[in-house]
Design a protein around this motif. Structure first.
Motif, short mmCIF file in Angstrom:
data_model
loop_
_atom_site.label_atom_id
_atom_site.label_comp_id
_atom_site.label_asym_id
_atom_site.label_seq_id
_atom_site.Cartn_x
_atom_site.Cartn_y
_atom_site.Cartn_z
N ASP A 199 50.54 33.47 25.68
CA ASP A 199 49.68 34.51 25.10
C ASP A 199 48.92 33.95 23.90
O ASP A 199 47.75 34.28 23.68
N LYS A 223 47.09 39.57 32.42
CA LYS A 223 48.44 39.95 32.00
C LYS A 223 48.44 41.38 31.50
O LYS A 223 47.53 41.82 30.80
N TYR A 251 49.98 44.33 29.18
CA TYR A 251 50.74 44.56 27.96
C TYR A 251 51.10 46.04 27.87
O TYR A 251 50.24 46.90 28.09
N ALA A 276 54.41 42.69 30.17
CA ALA A 276 55.03 41.75 29.25
C ALA A 276 56.24 42.41 28.58
O ALA A 276 56.17 43.56 28.14
#
Length: 519
Positions: free
Chosen positions: A237, A4, A6, A22
């Motif tokens: 998360d 993922k 960020y 995100a």
């Protein structure tokens, strides 16, 4: 499964959405603020709290970039997606400048926007260039202009403690912002963000119809990440972090909360987490002091010194509502700056007497702030100080409070004397900072009980240490005060072992702890 992404340090909404980073959905707030009464708005929030991303989101919205908002709340709210010319002016890079350099920086920003819209102007004054730009763009596009100003106060913060330099820079910024009021017929929406409020800026003294939404309950969660957003939009998360750290989901939430939660910008308010620290923690897979590590609060330390603010006074204090709107350059105490900068936050409000309760929001801020203050009380290297405190924490964890005091005594013997170590207040504050930096424990200073106030209370997993510090008298007297005032009764229902500690400190000959009694 792909890792993922960020958006650490990424403040551009378009990039975040296109790169599938995100994103915590704040678009319902964007729709609300752009469809309410008024045209001019101001929002104060601490640094790295999402202000720049909020303005970038507004920019994409006003430019009609419907494609970027697919799946977000605003997609179901907005029906028209009208396009407006948008000028986003960031003052973030206008730090550490003199008046002449600041003038050149403003002209650079305006030149960039003039080229974007095909406008020509050779005026040498930034205020004239801004007025011409707004009017010309409106006339050229046939649509009113949106002006978004990010970190409006950035050029002023570093000189907030220096009135002579502040005055020069404030005059430059006052002149720059002054056209906004006269350009009202050409404007659709104006939004400014910053940390502090400088009253003598024309944006606040002349633009008297600006709406300060900083403490409005409906916008309490407009920046930062609320507890509800964490538990819903970032639930995966949390689970991923728990797996990396080999702890439970509940333990992970508790750790995230104690480190990064605790912000309230009005009352009542949802719990708000520091977004930079939270996302950095998820990205790095470990708990760290991310927000505090991005900048030393130089201007804050200078102001604390100027107002004689004691570290212990920040643990819990009270302020009326009028304190929050006090102008930075005319404030009579440091409360507004501490609150606006994010070093203390609202923990409660008594409407009957109009008093807010303020405290340091979380562990990250407490540790970072006291580390920054430690050199003011110890004329020695910070590293050795922190090593000593870390060893003290280990001893206390093992139940060896006597060993912790012996270690502290040995350390203080090695501290060089300096001019301000001959009065008891200096050592009282130093002792408070030392215990406050024992990060695994809960520390309170001058905790109120039915019979008075304890000097320092330290709470571990299974012990509560009640400490009384005496200067110029004995440890026996300190212990007697704890007993006579029955301080222990205030903690009897905690279900923990209560330990009384009387401490004697000699500020003249020894300048050290000379005796302590643990009972």
């Amino acid at each position: 499964m792909a890792k993922k992404l960020y958006p650490i340090g990424i403040q551009t909404f378009e990039l975040i959405r296109k790169d599938n980073n995100a994103y915590v959905d704040k678009t319902e707030y964007v729709y609300d603020i752009t469809h309410t009464n008024g045209k001019y708005f101001f929002l104060s929030r601490p640094r790295r709290f999402g202000k720049s991303l909020l303005l970038s989101t507004m920019k994409s919205y006003f430019e009609g970039r419907k494609d970027l908002f697919k799946g977000l709340a605003i997609e179901g709210l907005e029906k028209e997606w009208a396009e407006y010319p948008v000028m986003l002016l960031s003052m973030a890079s206008a730090k550490h400048l003199d008046a002449e350099s600041l003038q050149r920086y403003l002209l650079f920003l305006l030149k960039d926007n003039e080229e974007r819209f095909g406008i020509e102007c050779d005026a040498a004054e930034p205020n004239l260039r801004l007025a011409n730009l707004i009017k010309s763009v409106c006339q050229k596009t046939g649509r009113p202009v949106v002006v978004l100003i990010d970190e409006y106060d950035a050029p002023l913060l570093d000189v907030a403690h220096d009135e002579s330099r502040l005055s020069d820079l404030r005059n430059v910024m006052r002149n720059f912002y002054s056209p906004l009021k006269d350009c009202d017929p050409y404007l659709r929406f104006v939004f400014l963000t910053g940390i502090t409020k400088f009253s003598q800026m024309s944006i606040f003294s002349e633009l008297n119809n600006i709406v300060n939404i900083s403490m409005q309950e409906r916008y309490a969660g407009i920046c930062g990440i609320t507890k509800d957003e964490l538990l819903t939009q970032m639930s995966d998360d949390i689970d991923s972090l728990a797996s990396q750290l080999a702890i439970t989901r509940e333990e992970t939430i508790d750790q995230l909360t104690s480190n990064y939660d605790g912000y309230h910008f009005t009352w009542p308010s949802p719990d708000v987490f520091n977004p930079y620290s939270l996302l950095s923690c998820f990205s790095e897979g470990k708990f760290g002091a991310y927000w505090f590590g991005t900048g030393t609060p130089t201007y804050l330390i200078e102001k604390m010194r100027q107002f004689g603010t004691l570290p212990s006074a920040m643990d819990r204090f009270y302020a009326p509502s009028s304190s929050f709107d006090a102008p930075t350059e005319t404030m009579t105490d440091i409360t507004p700056l501490l609150y606006q900068s994010g070093y203390v936050t609202i923990k409660g409000y008594d409407e009957d007497i109009d008093l807010y309760t303020l405290e340091i929001p979380n562990k990250e801020i407490r540790v970072g702030l006291y580390k920054s203050l430690l050199p003011n009380y110890l004329n020695t290297g910070q590293t050795q100080s922190l090593v000593t405190i870390a060893h003290m924490a280990g001893m206390i964890k093992q139940g060896d409070m006597d060993g912790a005091f012996r270690l502290l005594q040995t350390f203080l013997e090695s501290v060089p004397y300096c001019d301000n170590t001959k009065y008891e207040g200096h050592w009282q504050q130093l002792m408070y900072i030392v215990f406050a930096l024992l990060t695994h424990y809960r520390i309170t200073v001058e905790q109120r009980t039915a019979k008075g106030r304890t000097d320092i209370t330290l709470e571990t997993a299974d012990h509560i240490y009640i400490m009384e510090l005496k200067f110029g008298s004995s440890a026996d007297e300190a212990l007697a005060q704890i007993k006579d005032n029955r301080y222990a009764e205030a903690f009897a229902m905690r279900g923990k072992k209560i330990v009384k500690v009387g401490i004697c400190f000699d500020v003249n000959a020894e300048r050290n702890i000379t005796k302590w009694i643990i009972e």
